[in-house]
Design a protein around this motif. Structure first.
Motif, PDB file in Angstrom:
ATOM      1  N   THR A  93      39.452  42.674  34.882  1.00 29.98           N
ATOM      2  CA  THR A  93      40.745  42.935  35.513  1.00 29.98           C
ATOM      3  C   THR A  93      40.875  44.401  35.907  1.00 29.98           C
ATOM      4  O   THR A  93      41.332  44.726  37.016  1.00 29.98           O
ATOM      5  CB  THR A  93      41.886  42.549  34.554  1.00 29.98           C
ATOM      6  OG1 THR A  93      41.755  41.162  34.192  1.00 29.98           O
ATOM      7  CG2 THR A  93      43.231  42.779  35.201  1.00 29.98           C
ATOM      8  N   VAL A  94      40.449  45.302  35.026  1.00 30.57           N
ATOM      9  CA  VAL A  94      40.514  46.734  35.338  1.00 30.57           C
ATOM     10  C   VAL A  94      39.591  47.077  36.505  1.00 30.57           C
ATOM     11  O   VAL A  94      39.961  47.841  37.415  1.00 30.57           O
ATOM     12  CB  VAL A  94      40.149  47.563  34.087  1.00 30.57           C
ATOM     13  CG1 VAL A  94      40.012  49.042  34.433  1.00 30.57           C
ATOM     14  CG2 VAL A  94      41.208  47.383  33.008  1.00 30.57           C
ATOM     15  N   CYS A  96      38.554  45.047  38.904  1.00 29.89           N
ATOM     16  CA  CYS A  96      39.114  44.477  40.143  1.00 29.89           C
ATOM     17  C   CYS A  96      40.283  45.308  40.643  1.00 29.89           C
ATOM     18  O   CYS A  96      40.435  45.512  41.858  1.00 29.89           O
ATOM     19  CB  CYS A  96      39.565  43.036  39.892  1.00 29.89           C
ATOM     20  SG  CYS A  96      38.222  41.837  39.735  1.00 29.89           S
ATOM     21  N   LEU A  97      41.097  45.829  39.727  1.00 31.36           N
ATOM     22  CA  LEU A  97      42.223  46.666  40.138  1.00 31.36           C
ATOM     23  C   LEU A  97      41.732  47.987  40.713  1.00 31.36           C
ATOM     24  O   LEU A  97      42.257  48.459  41.741  1.00 31.36           O
ATOM     25  CB  LEU A  97      43.147  46.919  38.952  1.00 31.36           C
ATOM     26  CG  LEU A  97      44.395  47.771  39.222  1.00 31.36           C
ATOM     27  CD1 LEU A  97      45.265  47.129  40.292  1.00 31.36           C
ATOM     28  CD2 LEU A  97      45.182  47.977  37.935  1.00 31.36           C
ATOM     29  N   TYR A 101      42.688  47.958  44.707  1.00 31.68           N
ATOM     30  CA  TYR A 101      43.855  48.721  45.155  1.00 31.68           C
ATOM     31  C   TYR A 101      43.522  49.596  46.370  1.00 31.68           C
ATOM     32  O   TYR A 101      44.252  49.547  47.367  1.00 31.68           O
ATOM     33  CB  TYR A 101      44.394  49.565  44.006  1.00 31.68           C
ATOM     34  CG  TYR A 101      45.811  50.054  44.227  1.00 31.68           C
ATOM     35  CD1 TYR A 101      46.877  49.424  43.597  1.00 31.68           C
ATOM     36  CD2 TYR A 101      46.090  51.128  45.069  1.00 31.68           C
ATOM     37  CE1 TYR A 101      48.187  49.847  43.794  1.00 31.68           C
ATOM     38  CE2 TYR A 101      47.386  51.559  45.268  1.00 31.68           C
ATOM     39  CZ  TYR A 101      48.426  50.918  44.636  1.00 31.68           C
ATOM     40  OH  TYR A 101      49.722  51.348  44.845  1.00 31.68           O
ATOM     41  N   MET A 182      42.642  39.688  43.431  1.00 29.79           N
ATOM     42  CA  MET A 182      43.385  40.922  43.204  1.00 29.79           C
ATOM     43  C   MET A 182      43.850  41.529  44.520  1.00 29.79           C
ATOM     44  O   MET A 182      44.980  42.025  44.625  1.00 29.79           O
ATOM     45  CB  MET A 182      42.517  41.931  42.443  1.00 29.79           C
ATOM     46  CG  MET A 182      43.167  43.287  42.197  1.00 29.79           C
ATOM     47  SD  MET A 182      44.572  43.212  41.073  1.00 29.79           S
ATOM     48  CE  MET A 182      43.709  43.010  39.516  1.00 29.79           C
ATOM     49  N   VAL A 224      50.541  44.679  41.616  1.00 29.48           N
ATOM     50  CA  VAL A 224      49.565  45.024  40.576  1.00 29.48           C
ATOM     51  C   VAL A 224      49.651  44.033  39.424  1.00 29.48           C
ATOM     52  O   VAL A 224      48.633  43.534  38.926  1.00 29.48           O
ATOM     53  CB  VAL A 224      49.802  46.465  40.080  1.00 29.48           C
ATOM     54  CG1 VAL A 224      48.942  46.763  38.860  1.00 29.48           C
ATOM     55  CG2 VAL A 224      49.515  47.465  41.187  1.00 29.48           C
ATOM     56  N   SER A 228      46.740  41.336  38.595  1.00 30.63           N
ATOM     57  CA  SER A 228      46.094  41.513  37.292  1.00 30.63           C
ATOM     58  C   SER A 228      46.241  40.258  36.440  1.00 30.63           C
ATOM     59  O   SER A 228      45.292  39.828  35.777  1.00 30.63           O
ATOM     60  CB  SER A 228      46.689  42.716  36.571  1.00 30.63           C
ATOM     61  OG  SER A 228      46.498  43.903  37.314  1.00 30.63           O
ATOM     62  N   PHE A 232      43.108  38.020  35.248  1.00 31.69           N
ATOM     63  CA  PHE A 232      42.872  37.914  33.806  1.00 31.69           C
ATOM     64  C   PHE A 232      42.851  36.459  33.353  1.00 31.69           C
ATOM     65  O   PHE A 232      41.964  36.040  32.595  1.00 31.69           O
ATOM     66  CB  PHE A 232      43.956  38.689  33.054  1.00 31.69           C
ATOM     67  CG  PHE A 232      43.708  38.800  31.575  1.00 31.69           C
ATOM     68  CD1 PHE A 232      42.919  39.824  31.081  1.00 31.69           C
ATOM     69  CD2 PHE A 232      44.269  37.899  30.694  1.00 31.69           C
ATOM     70  CE1 PHE A 232      42.675  39.933  29.719  1.00 31.69           C
ATOM     71  CE2 PHE A 232      44.031  37.991  29.331  1.00 31.69           C
ATOM     72  CZ  PHE A 232      43.237  39.020  28.842  1.00 31.69           C
TER      73      PHE A 232
END
Length: 302
Positions: A93-94, A96-97, A101, A182, A224, A228, A232
């Protein structure tokens, strides 16, 4: 000659514009229920009923018991797999963010054929099977694959780097698969933010970084959070990519469920693990929804 002076109240009738509107609203209500019925029926037959049977199976051993859940939470191996699954899902998840973004922001500041091209690039993976994409990563990451061959050929390394059957390979493959989930929610949210807000903050003396974190980023939080949460929850139940790119030491809950049902033939234990995964995902969604409701109430009160 006598005159009748008694008063009789008028009998209400259904005539008039108000009655017509009520009749139309009732008919529209029935149409809404009729249109919704097939979808509700399909969900009940193909989702609710199987989940109910799975929940019942998780408590049978063969008698009604909590033994399957005691075994799961009492075994260090099972709890380790549970923690690894949540850890990998959080890491993906982190990643992909962090990757999605900037890409979504780039899509908002472009237009015309450039935006169409960027959107097409992010949608192309949906046109390819998940199994095919995962196998492609096997060819890329194996010791004799394209990446190691390129690095050895250019003299960067002398020996191949072990990238397959590792957590690195699992995280990389899952990130590539889940990245569109995402980017799309982020793009939808960023597209609604007025770009002149950053210019206004700059005119008031704020540096670009300050304007981004104090003005732009808070407005993008709904996207976001949505992206996320979606990534997840999807990552929690992944099976194909971890099975192809990971090793036995990288097993996740999806693989454990398949192992218990197809290899060990322990339907009760497999159902119990699946219920733990389902309840964890639903609990996470409920917690995020509760936090968002509290945040919106505070924002409205402020």
């Amino acid at each position: 000659m006598s005159v009748d002076l008694t008063y009789s109240a008028p009998v209400p009738t259904l005539s008039g514009p108000g009655a017509g509107r009520r009749e139309r609203s009732r008919s529209r209500g029935w149409i809404w229920y009729l249109l919704m019925a097939p979808a509700v029926l399909l969900i009940a037959i193909f989702f609710v009923w199987p989940v109910f049977l799975m929940a019942v199976e998780s408590f049978l051993g063969p008698d009604l018991t909590l033994e399957n859940y005691r075994t799961f939470f009492g075994s260090p191996i099972y709890t380790q797999v549970l923690g690894r699954t949540f850890g990998v899902a959080a890491l993906v998840t982190v990643l992909c963010l962090a990757l999605g973004y900037p890409y979504a922001y780039l899509m908002t500041i472009t237009s015309g054929w450039k935006r169409t091209m960027l959107l097409g690039i992010i949608l192309i993976p949906f046109w390819t099977s998940l199994l095919v994409r995962s196998i492609a990563w096997v060819f890329l990451l194996q010791d004799t694959g394209a990446i190691n061959s390129l690095l050895i050929g250019t003299g960067v390394i002398q020996e191949p780097i072990s990238m397959i059957r590792t957590m690195f390979g699992v995280s990389l493959g899952m990130t590539q698969v889940l990245l569109p989930f995402m980017v799309l929610p982020l793009f939808g949210t960023l597209l609604t933010i007025d770009s002149s807000l950053q210019k206004a903050s700059a005119s008031l003396g704020a540096r670009p970084s300050v304007g981004f974190w104090r003005v732009y980023f808070p407005l993008s939080l709904p996207g976001v959070i949505a992206g996320s949460l979606l990534v997840f929850v999807l990552a929690l139940g992944f099976y194909i990519t971890p099975a192809l790119l990971g090793g036995p030491q990288d097993m996740m809950l999806g693989q454990l469920i398949v192992q218990q049902i197809s290899q060990v033939l322990n339907w009760g234990m497999g159902s119990a693990i699946a219920m733990v995964l389902l309840v964890s995902a639903l609990g996470l969604i409920g917690l995020v929804g509760l936090l968002l409701n509290r945040h919106s109430r505070r924002a409205d009160a402020g």
